[in-house]
Motif scaffolding. Structure first.
Motif, PDB file in Angstrom:
ATOM      1  N   MET A 103       0.822  -1.192   0.000  1.00  0.00           N
ATOM      2  CA  MET A 103       0.000   0.000   0.000  1.00  0.00           C
ATOM      3  C   MET A 103       0.862   1.250   0.000  1.00  0.00           C
ATOM      4  O   MET A 103       0.436   2.287  -0.447  1.00  0.00           O
ATOM      5  CB  MET A 103      -0.935  -0.022   1.199  1.00  0.00           C
ATOM      6  N   ILE A 104       2.081   1.150   0.453  1.00  0.00           N
ATOM      7  CA  ILE A 104       2.962   2.322   0.494  1.00  0.00           C
ATOM      8  C   ILE A 104       3.235   2.852  -0.907  1.00  0.00           C
ATOM      9  O   ILE A 104       3.202   4.055  -1.115  1.00  0.00           O
ATOM     10  CB  ILE A 104       4.265   1.997   1.260  1.00  0.00           C
TER      11      ILE A 104
ATOM     12  N   LEU B 246       1.253   2.868  -3.486  1.00  0.00           N
ATOM     13  CA  LEU B 246       0.066   3.609  -3.910  1.00  0.00           C
ATOM     14  C   LEU B 246      -0.053   4.931  -3.159  1.00  0.00           C
ATOM     15  O   LEU B 246      -0.453   5.944  -3.744  1.00  0.00           O
ATOM     16  CB  LEU B 246      -1.192   2.761  -3.714  1.00  0.00           C
ATOM     17  N   GLN B 247       0.268   4.943  -1.891  1.00  0.00           N
ATOM     18  CA  GLN B 247       0.228   6.204  -1.143  1.00  0.00           C
ATOM     19  C   GLN B 247       1.253   7.186  -1.706  1.00  0.00           C
ATOM     20  O   GLN B 247       0.982   8.375  -1.828  1.00  0.00           O
ATOM     21  CB  GLN B 247       0.490   5.952   0.340  1.00  0.00           C
ATOM     22  N   HIS B 248       2.419   6.686  -2.046  1.00  0.00           N
ATOM     23  CA  HIS B 248       3.454   7.540  -2.626  1.00  0.00           C
ATOM     24  C   HIS B 248       2.991   8.100  -3.971  1.00  0.00           C
ATOM     25  O   HIS B 248       3.155   9.296  -4.243  1.00  0.00           O
ATOM     26  CB  HIS B 248       4.762   6.749  -2.791  1.00  0.00           C
ATOM     27  N   ARG B 249       2.385   7.231  -4.810  1.00  0.00           N
ATOM     28  CA  ARG B 249       1.859   7.697  -6.099  1.00  0.00           C
ATOM     29  C   ARG B 249       0.764   8.727  -5.904  1.00  0.00           C
ATOM     30  O   ARG B 249       0.676   9.696  -6.669  1.00  0.00           O
ATOM     31  CB  ARG B 249       1.311   6.513  -6.898  1.00  0.00           C
ATOM     32  N   ALA B 250      -0.097   8.528  -4.878  1.00  0.00           N
ATOM     33  CA  ALA B 250      -1.172   9.479  -4.620  1.00  0.00           C
ATOM     34  C   ALA B 250      -0.604  10.835  -4.218  1.00  0.00           C
ATOM     35  O   ALA B 250      -1.082  11.885  -4.698  1.00  0.00           O
ATOM     36  CB  ALA B 250      -2.092   8.938  -3.531  1.00  0.00           C
ATOM     37  N   ARG B 251       0.400  10.855  -3.345  1.00  0.00           N
ATOM     38  CA  ARG B 251       1.015  12.131  -2.945  1.00  0.00           C
ATOM     39  C   ARG B 251       1.689  12.806  -4.132  1.00  0.00           C
ATOM     40  O   ARG B 251       1.605  14.019  -4.302  1.00  0.00           O
ATOM     41  CB  ARG B 251       2.021  11.889  -1.824  1.00  0.00           C
TER      42      ARG B 251
ATOM     43  N   LYS C 206      -6.468   6.673  -7.790  1.00  0.00           N
ATOM     44  CA  LYS C 206      -7.745   6.508  -7.066  1.00  0.00           C
ATOM     45  C   LYS C 206      -8.384   5.158  -7.412  1.00  0.00           C
ATOM     46  O   LYS C 206      -8.848   4.435  -6.527  1.00  0.00           O
ATOM     47  CB  LYS C 206      -8.688   7.647  -7.419  1.00  0.00           C
TER      48      LYS C 206
ATOM     49  N   LEU D 205      -6.422   2.410  -5.716  1.00  0.00           N
ATOM     50  CA  LEU D 205      -6.712   2.378  -4.272  1.00  0.00           C
ATOM     51  C   LEU D 205      -8.077   1.761  -3.997  1.00  0.00           C
ATOM     52  O   LEU D 205      -8.228   0.954  -3.078  1.00  0.00           O
ATOM     53  CB  LEU D 205      -6.643   3.797  -3.689  1.00  0.00           C
TER      54      LEU D 205
END
Length: 145
Positions: free
Chosen positions: A1-2, A4-9, A35, A38
């Motif tokens: 999940m990290i 995806l969080q990095h890509r989102a930021r 999105k 996720l």
């Protein structure tokens, strides 16, 4: 999940830093892609959690702790006679015969009905006698001539 969080930021930063319409469009597309990824990961996690929380089932799809213990059993009349009218069961209810002359009895009442002389329909064996022998006749060998 990290990741995806990095890509989102990174997508949010790209949207904020975009100067031209093409940069804004590309940043929004990346944001929508992240999105969607996720949402898919969250729904997959929910599906796995629901699968783990579900009750175990057998191959027949019946919950192991809720198996049917009183299934219906077809029975024929005493001495292999055809049943033509309703039959009173041990619990007082009446069982109407089907076109084959059998009644449907709950499995819990089968011993009581067998004590009355009724037979399970799938266990009735008739003697075929001389007209229909149980084994096939021997076939002569072509070499013996």
């Amino acid at each position: 999940m990290i990741p995806l969080q990095h890509r989102a930021r990174a997508a949010m930063a790209a949207i904020d830093d975009a100067k031209t319409p093409f940069q804004k469009h590309a940043a929004r597309q990346e944001g929508l892609s992240v999105k969607a990824d996720l949402e898919k990961q969250i729904s997959d996690d929910k599906a796995v959690a629901a699968f783990k929380a579900a009750k175990p089932q057998s191959m027949a799809g019946v919950y192991k702790d809720d198996t049917v213990r009183d299934h219906p059993v077809f029975m024929t009349g005493p001495a292999e006679t055809r049943i033509t009218g309703p039959v009173k069961l041990p619990n007082g209810s009446l069982a109407a015969p089907n076109p084959q002359g059998q009644i449907v009895v709950p499995a819990s009442m089968v011993p009581a009905m067998m004590a009355r002389g009724y037979f399970r329909a799938n266990s009735v064996i008739t003697a075929l006698g001389e007209k229909y022998p149980m084994s096939d006749p021997p076939i002569p060998n072509g070499d013996a001539a």
